[in-house]
Design an enzyme around this catalytic site. Structure first.
Site, PDB file in Angstrom:
ATOM      1  N   ARG A  57      -3.127  -0.558   5.766  1.00  0.00           N
ATOM      2  CA  ARG A  57      -3.614  -1.375   4.670  1.00  0.00           C
ATOM      3  C   ARG A  57      -2.733  -2.672   5.004  1.00  0.00           C
ATOM      4  O   ARG A  57      -2.919  -3.617   4.934  1.00  0.00           O
ATOM      5  CB  ARG A  57      -4.465  -0.951   3.543  1.00  0.00           C
ATOM      6  CG  ARG A  57      -5.451  -0.264   3.474  1.00  0.00           C
ATOM      7  CD  ARG A  57      -6.058   0.462   2.456  1.00  0.00           C
ATOM      8  NE  ARG A  57      -4.198   1.556   1.891  1.00  0.00           N
ATOM      9  CZ  ARG A  57      -4.476   2.160   1.035  1.00  0.00           C
ATOM     10  NH1 ARG A  57      -5.662   1.938   0.120  1.00  0.00           N
ATOM     11  NH2 ARG A  57      -3.641   2.952   0.683  1.00  0.00           N
ATOM     12  N   ASP A 105      -8.357   4.370   1.269  1.00  0.00           N
ATOM     13  CA  ASP A 105      -7.427   3.784   2.538  1.00  0.00           C
ATOM     14  C   ASP A 105      -7.330   4.965   4.035  1.00  0.00           C
ATOM     15  O   ASP A 105      -7.958   6.159   4.224  1.00  0.00           O
ATOM     16  CB  ASP A 105      -5.885   5.361   2.630  1.00  0.00           C
ATOM     17  CG  ASP A 105      -5.011   5.191   2.926  1.00  0.00           C
ATOM     18  OD1 ASP A 105      -4.551   4.835   4.432  1.00  0.00           O
ATOM     19  OD2 ASP A 105      -4.072   5.746   2.232  1.00  0.00           O
ATOM     20  N   CYS A 114       0.927  -1.373   0.084  1.00  0.00           N
ATOM     21  CA  CYS A 114       0.141  -0.399   0.182  1.00  0.00           C
ATOM     22  C   CYS A 114       1.101   1.517   0.162  1.00  0.00           C
ATOM     23  O   CYS A 114       2.145   0.953  -0.208  1.00  0.00           O
ATOM     24  CB  CYS A 114      -0.907  -0.323   1.497  1.00  0.00           C
ATOM     25  SG  CYS A 114       0.283  -0.106   3.113  1.00  0.00           S
TER      26      CYS A 114
END
Ligand code: 4NP
Length: 153
Positions: free
Chosen positions: A14, A123, A8
């Protein structure tokens, strides 16, 4: 051995959630000796930092400890070292392809590319919604694990 790298932007929300959730699934299936995973960032922004506390708390709710994890930036060498490099959103995938100098072996994809509703994972660093990120990541990891098991049998 199949090696998976989750990627990520910062490697503090994440992709570490994906790494630890996926590793837990692999362990439950008794496949630790066949499937390994790790995670990394496309940016250098969070290098050396631990998993962001709300993400850490979400993992702890699932009984998963991510204590030792520190963020690192992915490198071109990761392309050789891993069989699958999996981004959380299209922007990650674009950046991963640039870092790796392309994707000649077709190893780079997005975690929810093969979901019934293919999509980015927003996000949570910006949305604040770690529950949604965890649900999306779990869905993607379940699909990935099924694919890997099928590809091995
Ligand atoms: P992640 O979230 O990509 O899911 O780890 C982010 C964490 C930090 C930053 C951006 C995204 N940052 O810009 O520092």
């Amino acid at each position: 051995m199949i090696k998976v790298l989750f990627v990520c932007l910062g490697n503090i929300c994440r992709s570490p959630m994906a790494e630890f959730i996926f590793r837990d699934m692999v362990k439950r299936e008794g496949l630790e000796d066949r499937i390994q995973c790790a995670s990394a960032a496309t940016s250098d922004e969070e290098r050396g930092n631990p998993v962001y506390p709300p993400a850490r708390r979400k993992l702890a709710q699932l009984g998963i400890d991510c204590g030792g994890k520190r963020a690192r930036q992915m490198t071109r060498d990761d392309y050789r070292a891993y069989d699958r490099l999996i981004g959380m959103e299209s922007r990650n995938v674009d950046r991963m392809r640039r870092i790796c100098g392309g994707d000649p072996e077709g190893k780079i994809s997005r975690l929810l590319d093969d979901a019934p509703l293919p999509r980015d994972i927003p996000d949570p660093w910006f949305t604040g919604d770690f529950d949604a990120a965890c649900r999306d990541i779990t869905e993607g990891c379940e699909i990935l694990l099924k694919q890997l098991i099928l590809s091995q049998t």
